[in-house]
Design a protein around this motif. Structure first.
Motif, PDB file in Angstrom:
ATOM      1  N   GLU A 111      -9.696  -4.308   1.005  1.00  0.00           N
ATOM      2  CA  GLU A 111      -9.805  -5.571   1.731  1.00  0.00           C
ATOM      3  C   GLU A 111      -9.839  -6.785   0.805  1.00  0.00           C
ATOM      4  OE1 GLU A 111     -13.091  -5.364   4.386  1.00  0.00           O
ATOM      5  OE2 GLU A 111     -12.197  -3.794   5.632  1.00  0.00           O
ATOM      6  N   ARG A 112     -10.162  -6.570  -0.473  1.00  0.00           N
ATOM      7  CA  ARG A 112     -10.139  -7.651  -1.451  1.00  0.00           C
ATOM      8  C   ARG A 112      -9.339  -7.223  -2.661  1.00  0.00           C
ATOM      9  NH1 ARG A 112     -16.226  -9.525  -2.500  1.00  0.00           N
ATOM     10  NH2 ARG A 112     -16.487  -7.266  -2.544  1.00  0.00           N
ATOM     11  N   ARG A 150       0.859  -1.192   0.000  1.00  0.00           N
ATOM     12  CA  ARG A 150       0.000   0.000   0.000  1.00  0.00           C
ATOM     13  C   ARG A 150       0.890   1.236   0.000  1.00  0.00           C
ATOM     14  NH1 ARG A 150      -5.295   0.804   3.702  1.00  0.00           N
ATOM     15  NH2 ARG A 150      -5.977  -0.752   2.198  1.00  0.00           N
ATOM     16  N   LEU A 176       1.570  -5.641   2.427  1.00  0.00           N
ATOM     17  CA  LEU A 176       0.357  -6.312   2.886  1.00  0.00           C
ATOM     18  C   LEU A 176       0.738  -7.788   3.011  1.00  0.00           C
ATOM     19  CD1 LEU A 176      -2.219  -4.508   0.554  1.00  0.00           C
ATOM     20  CD2 LEU A 176      -1.739  -4.029   2.969  1.00  0.00           C
ATOM     21  N   ASP A 221     -11.961  -0.367   0.058  1.00  0.00           N
ATOM     22  CA  ASP A 221     -11.200  -0.325   1.301  1.00  0.00           C
ATOM     23  C   ASP A 221      -9.909  -1.130   1.213  1.00  0.00           C
ATOM     24  OD1 ASP A 221     -13.146   1.227   2.706  1.00  0.00           O
ATOM     25  OD2 ASP A 221     -14.369  -0.576   2.879  1.00  0.00           O
ATOM     26  N   SER A 227      -8.028 -11.997   0.195  1.00  0.00           N
ATOM     27  CA  SER A 227      -8.267 -11.054   1.284  1.00  0.00           C
ATOM     28  C   SER A 227      -6.939 -10.488   1.765  1.00  0.00           C
ATOM     29  CB  SER A 227      -8.985 -11.750   2.440  1.00  0.00           C
ATOM     30  OG  SER A 227      -8.972 -10.944   3.608  1.00  0.00           O
ATOM     31  N   THR A 228      -6.821  -9.169   1.790  1.00  0.00           N
ATOM     32  CA  THR A 228      -5.586  -8.559   2.281  1.00  0.00           C
ATOM     33  C   THR A 228      -5.492  -8.647   3.802  1.00  0.00           C
ATOM     34  OG1 THR A 228      -6.644  -6.373   2.369  1.00  0.00           O
ATOM     35  CG2 THR A 228      -5.469  -6.954   0.346  1.00  0.00           C
ATOM     36  N   ARG A 229      -6.608  -8.942   4.463  1.00  0.00           N
ATOM     37  CA  ARG A 229      -6.627  -9.025   5.924  1.00  0.00           C
ATOM     38  C   ARG A 229      -6.266 -10.416   6.421  1.00  0.00           C
ATOM     39  NH1 ARG A 229     -10.682 -10.379   9.350  1.00  0.00           N
ATOM     40  NH2 ARG A 229     -12.141 -10.435   7.594  1.00  0.00           N
ATOM     41  N   THR A 230      -6.822 -11.453   5.750  1.00  0.00           N
ATOM     42  CA  THR A 230      -6.617 -12.818   6.232  1.00  0.00           C
ATOM     43  C   THR A 230      -5.767 -13.674   5.299  1.00  0.00           C
ATOM     44  OG1 THR A 230      -8.588 -13.719   5.128  1.00  0.00           O
ATOM     45  CG2 THR A 230      -8.891 -12.707   7.305  1.00  0.00           C
ATOM     46  N   THR A 290      -9.010  -3.756  -6.915  1.00  0.00           N
ATOM     47  CA  THR A 290      -9.138  -3.753  -5.464  1.00  0.00           C
ATOM     48  C   THR A 290     -10.487  -3.194  -5.065  1.00  0.00           C
ATOM     49  OG1 THR A 290      -8.113  -1.567  -5.283  1.00  0.00           O
ATOM     50  CG2 THR A 290      -6.674  -3.484  -5.081  1.00  0.00           C
TER      51      THR A 290
END
Length: 331
Positions: A160-161, A123, A138, A158, A178-181, A155
């Motif tokens: 997140e995907r 990012r 990320l 947010d 998923s950038t979070r999980t 993307t």
């Protein structure tokens, strides 16, 4: 993949009278009566401004463009007002090359980089002046596979995907991660084709399917419901065949409208189409240019288009910006 018919372009004179048409980018794209604006090849849904069909944030186009230098060695920030570079370039990590860039609604950017058959994501944050502030990994987001010069990135608003296209020979593969999980889904095909112009609409990922070799045919807009399990890309559905001369398109927020970039007769035309009727709706904008439409993207608000043209220029926010040195750009 099946083919769908497409109709000839029509000029919507009444629509053109409502918006500036001197430049093909930097236009508020109000599809279907002023409420539905386009999303980035990478944008999901965002809230409407109550009782404000043209809010200030939707009227003002971004001031800066972030580009990936050809060869992938660096990121550059370019001022839309005059086309000058802002700050120093951001160099790629040793052994890696930047591939694609996508803007987020908070003003930052997701950047894809590649090395050793693996795509990772970072990012990029900018200062208010436009100078690069920070490039952060990320760490949980990664896509295995070969990133080609024609791979594409999308993307969610947010970040997140992330959707990314890799290739094995001439056959493409679409990954959503998923950038979070780090959770990932994959859709593959054995058919030779280019998969480009990715754009999000909620859980729907749209793309342009361009057959290669003996199956060469008209460019086709298809949609994929990413709630489905991983599998064959044939689960995607054709919603529109683009007319001759068009190879790029973005999906509207209502999921029923597509805007395509056409080139010919010394101009670029942004033409909207109804998915329901498969017919042209309105001419959104025109721009004098001898180049083709290489890429078509919306800004981080989803209301202004950035046209990357074959003449080496980026048309954005009422300006023609030098872009011959860039492999990809977002604003």
């Amino acid at each position: 993949m099946d083919r769908e018919p497409a109709s000839r372009s029509l000029v919507g004179a009444a629509w053109r009278s409502l918006i500036p048409v001197s430049v093909a980018a930097g236009v508020a794209l109000c599809i279907g009566g002023g409420a539905d604006v386009l999303h980035h090849r990478g944008r999901g849904e965002h809230k409407e401004h109550a009782a404000k069909p043209a809010a200030r944030s939707e009227q003002t186009s971004p001031r800066f463009v972030v580009g990936v230098r050809r060869g992938g060695t660096a990121l550059v920030v370019r001022d839309v007002r005059g086309g000058a570079d802002v700050g120093l370039p951001v160099a790629a990590q040793p052994g890696r090359l930047f591939q694609r860039v996508s803007a987020l609604k908070d003003g930052s950017y997701v950047v894809a980089s590649y090395a050793a058959r693996k795509v990772t994501f970072q990012r990029l944050e900018l200062k208010a002046s436009g100078e690069p502030k920070a490039l952060k990994d990320l760490p949980k987001a990664a896509v295995p596979g070969i990133s080609a010069p024609y791979s594409d990135l999308a993307t969610g608003p947010d970040g997140e995907r992330v959707a990314y296209v890799t290739y094995r020979g001439t056959a493409g593969r679409v990954d959503v991660v998923s950038t979070r999980t780090g959770a990932r889904k994959t859709w593959t095909t054995k058919l030779p084709a280019r998969i480009s112009s990715l754009s999000w609409n909620g859980d729907t990922l749209a793309f342009v399917w361009s057959p290669l070799g003996r199956t060469t045919g008209r460019h086709q807009v298809r949609v994929l419901d990413t709630r489905l399990p991983s599998g064959d890309l044939k689960v995607s559905k054709a919603v529109l065949s683009l007319p001759k001369g068009a190879a790029t398109a973005v999906l509207g927020r209502d999921g029923r409208t597509v805007v395509a970039g056409l080139a010919g007769n010394g101009q670029i035309v942004l033409q909207s189409y109804s998915i329901d009727t498969r017919k042209p709706a309105r001419v959104v904008a025109r721009q004098a240019s001898k180049g083709s439409v290489a890429r078509l993207d919306a800004d981080h608000t989803g209301t202004h288009l950035l046209v990357s043209a074959g003449d080496g220029r980026l048309y954005a926010g009422g300006a023609a910006i030098p872009g011959a040195d860039l492999a990809d750009a977002a604003w």
